[in-house]
Design an enzyme around this catalytic site. Structure first.
Site, PDB file in Angstrom:
ATOM      1  N   TYR A  76     -11.029  14.451   1.762  1.00  0.00           N
ATOM      2  CA  TYR A  76     -10.500  13.171   2.243  1.00  0.00           C
ATOM      3  C   TYR A  76     -11.389  12.730   3.397  1.00  0.00           C
ATOM      4  O   TYR A  76     -12.110  13.554   3.966  1.00  0.00           O
ATOM      5  CB  TYR A  76      -9.017  13.271   2.653  1.00  0.00           C
ATOM      6  CG  TYR A  76      -8.709  14.412   3.600  1.00  0.00           C
ATOM      7  CD1 TYR A  76      -8.703  14.222   4.968  1.00  0.00           C
ATOM      8  CD2 TYR A  76      -8.431  15.695   3.118  1.00  0.00           C
ATOM      9  CE1 TYR A  76      -8.436  15.262   5.835  1.00  0.00           C
ATOM     10  CE2 TYR A  76      -8.167  16.746   3.987  1.00  0.00           C
ATOM     11  CZ  TYR A  76      -8.171  16.514   5.344  1.00  0.00           C
ATOM     12  OH  TYR A  76      -7.906  17.549   6.208  1.00  0.00           O
ATOM     13  N   HIS A 113     -14.732  17.590   4.942  1.00  0.00           N
ATOM     14  CA  HIS A 113     -15.219  16.225   4.789  1.00  0.00           C
ATOM     15  C   HIS A 113     -16.643  16.155   4.251  1.00  0.00           C
ATOM     16  O   HIS A 113     -17.444  17.057   4.477  1.00  0.00           O
ATOM     17  CB  HIS A 113     -15.134  15.500   6.132  1.00  0.00           C
ATOM     18  CG  HIS A 113     -13.770  15.605   6.737  1.00  0.00           C
ATOM     19  ND1 HIS A 113     -12.666  15.069   6.123  1.00  0.00           N
ATOM     20  CD2 HIS A 113     -13.326  16.217   7.847  1.00  0.00           C
ATOM     21  CE1 HIS A 113     -11.602  15.343   6.840  1.00  0.00           C
ATOM     22  NE2 HIS A 113     -11.970  16.043   7.900  1.00  0.00           N
TER      23      HIS A 113
END
Ligand code: C5P
Length: 206
Positions: A149, A197
């Site tokens: 995400y 990430h």
């Protein structure tokens, strides 16, 4: 159930945030590259200054400035704010919205993957809750679904691009070992890299 929570949310917090005040803004990530940058005055000279999570100010004023008009956070990274700073919540799950309501009222007693503040000090009239659909949009459209995400910093950057006319970016970028280390502390986990990430993909836009 979800609808009732959202209804309650907008009874307590402003249903429409003030998005008109941002002409120029500084988005300040937490990168170690802010050290000895002397960016403080430049950061503070913009109308809006967006910081995130545990960003420290005391002792780092010449490099990071002193002004914070907005602080983006999620429950697990929440910190108390002064009366003039906007709390910007990026909710991932319905419990995050419940946390916000309870942290301003009864106190939150739930659990998460790490300790969560039961109460928070902040001005409830300056709370902004970002629609979770915004995170999906950033993940899909900007990051092509890379990484688990988007990072808080990347979300903050794209949010700034949507609400401000001119965006100045500070404090993004890994250290020389490829880790996202912070300007105020020594990194404890040398294998952190960019966490969950897509650091490289996010960097394309910076
Ligand atoms: O570590 P934290 O998530 O609080 O940092 C805020 C944001 O700053 C990160 O989500 C990331 O986007 C950015 N950051 C960075 N380089 C670092 C540290 C943080 O780009 N060295």
């Amino acid at each position: 159930m979800v609808e009732a929570t959202v209804d309650e949310l907008f009874q307590i917090f402003p249903p429409r945030p003030d998005l008109d005040s941002c002409r120029t803004c500084s988005v300040v990530g937490n990168s170690v590259n802010l050290r000895k940058s002397n960016y403080g005055p430049l950061i503070d000279s913009q109308d809006v200054v967006i910081r995130m999570n545990y960003a420290q100010i005391k002792g780092y004023e010449s490099d990071v400035g002193t002004k914070t008009t907005h602080r983006v956070m999620y429950p697990e990274s929440a910190t108390d704010l002064d009366n003039s700073t906007h709390l910007v919540l990026f909710p991932f799950k319905i419990q995050d919205v419940e946390w916000l309501i309870q942290a301003f009222t009864t106190g939150f007693n739930g659990t998460s993957y790490t300790k969560v503040k039961s109460k928070i000090k902040a001005n409830k009239d300056l709370v902004m809750v970002v629609n979770p659909a915004f995170m999906m949009y950033v993940h899909e459209v900007w990051l092509e679904n890379k990484g688990n995400y988007p990072s808080t910093g990347f979300m903050g950057l794209v949010l700034a691009l949507h609400i401000c006319k001119e965006v100045h970016v500070f404090g993004y970028g890994a250290d020389s070992d490829g880790n996202w280390s912070h300007y105020w502390e020594k990194l404890s986990n040398k294998n952190f890299k960019t966490g969950f990430h897509a650091g490289q993909q996010e960097l394309v836009f910076l």
